[in-house]
Enzyme design. Structure first.
Site, PDB file in Angstrom:
ATOM      1  N   THR A 322       0.864  -1.140  -0.058  1.00  0.00           N
ATOM      2  CA  THR A 322       0.017  -0.097  -0.109  1.00  0.00           C
ATOM      3  C   THR A 322       0.797   1.127  -0.078  1.00  0.00           C
ATOM      4  OG1 THR A 322      -1.626   0.973   1.052  1.00  0.00           O
ATOM      5  CG2 THR A 322       0.007   0.199   2.622  1.00  0.00           C
ATOM      6  N   HIS A 374       2.392 -11.577  14.281  1.00  0.00           N
ATOM      7  CA  HIS A 374       3.768 -12.104  14.926  1.00  0.00           C
ATOM      8  C   HIS A 374       3.594 -13.614  15.587  1.00  0.00           C
ATOM      9  CE1 HIS A 374       6.937 -11.995  17.390  1.00  0.00           C
ATOM     10  NE2 HIS A 374       6.850 -10.920  18.320  1.00  0.00           N
TER      11      HIS A 374
END
Length: 403
Positions: A322, A374
Site C-alpha cells: 500500500t 507475530h
C-alpha cells in the site's frame, strides 16, 4: 414484442446480493448495445452493468435497493418507443431546483420532506406558509425552533449563535447517507484484522536516489519501448518478491492449526477509488519484468476506478503493498489483509539530511513500514525482510542481475 430482462450478474462465488448504486439511464429512455445501464455495488466491488441489446429501458428496481444475485431489475424493449421525458429511479426524493407550482393545502415540498424525515417530524404537525398551504423548507426548519412563533418580533435570546453556525442547505448541519456495501465490508475486514491477528509494525527507510537516477536516465526510452512509464511501484513489487523468497513465512498463512506456505507470489496493490480502498491482485509477480508489472498495475487501477473490477481480481493474494505516500503520508502502520500475514507500506519521498561515508548529505528518503502477524513471523524475520526490501530498492540493479 422482444423484451430482454436485465438481471443482476454475479460478481463472484461468495457474493449473494448487490445494491443498485446508480442508474445511468432514466426510465423510458433509449439505450444502445454495451451502453452502461447501472452500477452494481456488492461488499467486494462495484461494477458497471451494460445493455446486451438496444431498445427502451424499463426500470423495475430503484436506486438504493439491495437485491439478490439473478434478480430482475429492469427490462429492455427492443420494439419500444422512448418516453418524451424520463427521470432515473431513486430510493429517496432528492432536492431539485424547480419553478413553484400550484399545490393543494397540506402538500409538502421535496426539500421540506427531506428536512422533516431527517428530524423525525410528522409533516402533519407543520403549518405550511407556501402557496396554497405548501410546507416549505423554511417551515420545516422553523418548526425545530424551541420557541413558538409569535405575531410580533420575538425577543432575542441572551446569546445568539454566530452566523456561521446557522444551518445551511438542505437545512441541516449534517448529512446522513447509507454506508456503501464496499465500505461496510472494509470496516468488517479491518475490525476482523485487528481482532484476529497479533499485529506488529517494524520500520526502516530507503534512499531513493538510485531509483530516481534510474528513472531520469531510462524513463524516456522505457516508455517509448513499452508504452508505459517506469514507476516506483514496479521496483517495490520486485523488491517484495525478492524478500518473500528469502523469508517464506511472510508469504504464508495460518489455516486453523496449520501453516500454509505458498510457493507463488500474487501481490495485492492497494488502489483508492471513490467507493473506497480496493486491492486488486497482480498474479505471478515473480514472473513479470518491470514493464509487465507497470502495465498490469495500470490496467488494474483503471478498471478499479471505472468500476469494472471483479471479485476474482481481488481474491487470493499472498502479500499486499500500500502506498500512502501518493497522498502525502510520511509514516503509517498498515493493517493486515487476512489471511495474509504481512503488508508493506510505502510513504512520501522527502529530502532529508543523512550521513553517507561520514558526510552529511541531502538525499530523497522514504520511510518503509512492514506490519506482520507475530503469531507466524518473528521480529528478527520481519526486520530482515524489511532490510532486504531496502537493499533492493537502494540497489535496483541487484534485482536485474538477480544477486
Amino acid at each position: 414484442m422482444a423484451v430482454e430482462l436485465i438481471k443482476v450478474p454475479s460478481p463472484g462465488e461468495s457474493v449473494t446480493e448487490g445494491r443498485i448504486a446508480k442508474w445511468y439511464k432514466p426510465d423510458g429512455s433509449a439505450v444502445k448495445v454495451d451502453e452502461p445501464l447501472f452500477e452494481l455495488e456488492s461488499d467486494k466491488a462495484a461494477q458497471t452493468v451494460t445493455a446486451q441489446v438496444a431498445g427502451v429501458l424499463k426500470i423495475k428496481v430503484p436506486e438504493g435497493d439491495t437485491v439478490p444475485i439473478g434478480a430482475v431489475v429492469g427490462e429492455i424493449d427492443s420494439a419500444g418507443t422512448p418516453a418524451a421525458s424520463a427521470a432515473p429511479a431513486q430510493a429517496t426524493p432528492k432536492p431539485t431546483a424547480a419553478a413553484p407550482q400550484p399545490a393543494s393545502e397540506g402538500a409538502v415540498s421535496p426539500a421540506a420532506q427531506r428536512v422533516l424525515a431527517e428530524r423525525g417530524v410528522d409533516a402533519g404537525q407543520v403549518t405550511g406558509t407556501g402557496p396554497k398551504g405548501v410546507v416549505t423548507k423554511e417551515d420545516a426548519v422553523g418548526y425545530q425552533s424551541p420557541a413558538p412563533k409569535a405575531n410580533g418580533p420575538a425577543a432575542a435570546p441572551p446569546t445568539s449563535p454566530p452566523p456561521a453556525a446557522k444551518p445551511t442547505a438542505p437545512g441541516s448541519r449534517e448529512t446522513r447517507q447509507p454506508m456503501s456495501m464496499i465500505r461496510k465490508r472494509i470496516a468488517e475486514r479491518l475490525l476482523e484484522s485487528q481482532n484476529t491477528t497479533a499485529t506488529l509494525t517494524t520500520f526502516n527507510e530507503a534512499d531513493m536516489t538510485a531509483i530516481q537516477d534510474l528513472r531520469a536516465k531510462y524513463n524516456e526510452k522505457f516508455e517509448k519501448k513499452h508504452g508505459v512509464k517506469l514507476g516506483f511501484m514496479s521496483v517495490f513489487v520486485r523488491a517484495a518478491v525478492e524478500a518473500l523468497k528469502a523469508f517464506p513465512s511472510a508469504n504464508a498463512r495460518i489455516d486453523g492449526g496449520d501453516i500454509v506456505t505458498q510457493h507463488f507470489y500474487d501481490i495485492g496493490v492497494a488502489v483508492s477509488t471513490e467507493k473506497g480502498l480496493v486491492v486488486p491482485i497482480l498474479r505471478g509477480a515473480d514472473q513479470l519484468n518491470f514493464a509487465a508489472i507497470e502495465k498490469a498495475i495500470g490496467d488494474l487501477a483503471k478498471r478499479a476506478r471505472d468500476g469494472k473490477i471483479g471479485v476474482p481480481d481481488m481474491t487470493g493474494g499472498t502479500f499486499t503493498i500500500t502506498n500512502g505516500g501518493v497522498f502525502g503520508s510520511l509514516l503509517s502502520t498498515p493493517i493486515l489483509n487476512p489471511p495474509q500475514t504481512a503488508i508493506l507500506g510505502m510513504h512520501t519521498i522527502q529530502k532529508r539530511a543523512v550521513v553517507v561515508n561520514d558526510q552529511i548529505v541531502i538525499r530523497p528518503m522514504m520511510y518503509l513500514a512492514l506490519s506482520y502477524d507475530h503469531r507466524l513471523i518473528d521480529g528478527r524475520e520481519a526486520v530482515q525482510f524489511l532490510v532486504r526490501v531496502k537493499e533492493c530498492v537502494e540497489n535496483p540493479e541487484r534485482m536485474l542481475l538477480e544477486i
